[in-house]
Design a protein around this motif. Structure first.
Motif, PDB file in Angstrom:
ATOM      1  N   GLU A   4      31.779  34.031  15.014  1.00  0.00           N
ATOM      2  CA  GLU A   4      31.791  32.707  14.208  1.00  0.00           C
ATOM      3  C   GLU A   4      31.445  33.132  12.698  1.00  0.00           C
ATOM      4  OE1 GLU A   4      32.041  29.652  14.959  1.00  0.00           O
ATOM      5  OE2 GLU A   4      32.440  30.133  16.885  1.00  0.00           O
ATOM      6  N   ALA A   5      32.184  32.761  11.946  1.00  0.00           N
ATOM      7  CA  ALA A   5      32.133  32.807  10.321  1.00  0.00           C
ATOM      8  C   ALA A   5      30.789  32.459   9.988  1.00  0.00           C
ATOM      9  CB  ALA A   5      33.106  31.901   9.779  1.00  0.00           C
ATOM     10  N   PRO A   6      30.278  33.375   9.096  1.00  0.00           N
ATOM     11  CA  PRO A   6      28.821  33.194   8.621  1.00  0.00           C
ATOM     12  C   PRO A   6      28.456  31.986   7.801  1.00  0.00           C
ATOM     13  CG  PRO A   6      29.884  35.059   7.437  1.00  0.00           C
ATOM     14  CD  PRO A   6      30.906  34.489   8.346  1.00  0.00           C
ATOM     15  N   GLU A   7      29.632  31.484   7.184  1.00  0.00           N
ATOM     16  CA  GLU A   7      29.345  30.136   6.468  1.00  0.00           C
ATOM     17  C   GLU A   7      30.696  29.337   6.331  1.00  0.00           C
ATOM     18  OE1 GLU A   7      28.747  28.609   1.991  1.00  0.00           O
ATOM     19  OE2 GLU A   7      28.895  30.743   2.195  1.00  0.00           O
ATOM     20  N   GLU A  42      39.732  32.215   5.559  1.00  0.00           N
ATOM     21  CA  GLU A  42      38.784  32.994   5.786  1.00  0.00           C
ATOM     22  C   GLU A  42      38.619  34.040   4.395  1.00  0.00           C
ATOM     23  OE1 GLU A  42      37.782  34.821   9.451  1.00  0.00           O
ATOM     24  OE2 GLU A  42      37.739  32.634  10.397  1.00  0.00           O
ATOM     25  N   CYS A  46      33.345  37.917   2.066  1.00  0.00           N
ATOM     26  CA  CYS A  46      32.454  37.548   2.529  1.00  0.00           C
ATOM     27  C   CYS A  46      32.423  36.768   4.204  1.00  0.00           C
ATOM     28  CB  CYS A  46      31.467  36.542   1.972  1.00  0.00           C
ATOM     29  SG  CYS A  46      32.570  35.191   1.434  1.00  0.00           S
ATOM     30  N   ASP A  47      33.576  36.820   4.719  1.00  0.00           N
ATOM     31  CA  ASP A  47      34.147  36.017   5.859  1.00  0.00           C
ATOM     32  C   ASP A  47      33.844  34.660   6.018  1.00  0.00           C
ATOM     33  OD1 ASP A  47      35.034  38.362   6.690  1.00  0.00           O
ATOM     34  OD2 ASP A  47      33.297  39.018   7.583  1.00  0.00           O
ATOM     35  N   ALA A  48      33.560  33.898   4.690  1.00  0.00           N
ATOM     36  CA  ALA A  48      33.090  32.571   4.846  1.00  0.00           C
ATOM     37  C   ALA A  48      34.555  31.830   5.009  1.00  0.00           C
ATOM     38  CB  ALA A  48      32.842  32.097   3.409  1.00  0.00           C
TER      39      ALA A  48
END
Length: 59
Positions: A4-7, A42, A46-48
């Motif tokens: 899952e994306a961190p945010e 994405e 930061c992969d948000a």
């Protein structure tokens, strides 16, 4: 296995900037374009996961 994306952030525009949101501890500001057919993008730093409001709850 998928991660899952961190945010996940809901945004109002298809062109948005991401800087990590942590001031000096963030990352360089990058401009990202959300594809109109996909509804999200994405951040490569930061992969948000940035989701356009029209696609909220659909992606």
């Amino acid at each position: 296995m998928t991660l899952e994306a961190p945010e996940t952030r809901i945004v109002d525009s298809y062109r948005i900037a991401c800087d990590g949101g942590e001031g000096a501890l963030g990352h360089p500001r990058v401009w990202l374009q959300i594809p109109h057919d996909l509804g999200y993008v994405e951040c490569p730093y930061c992969d948000a996961k940035l989701v356009h409001r029209d696609f909220e709850g659909k992606v």
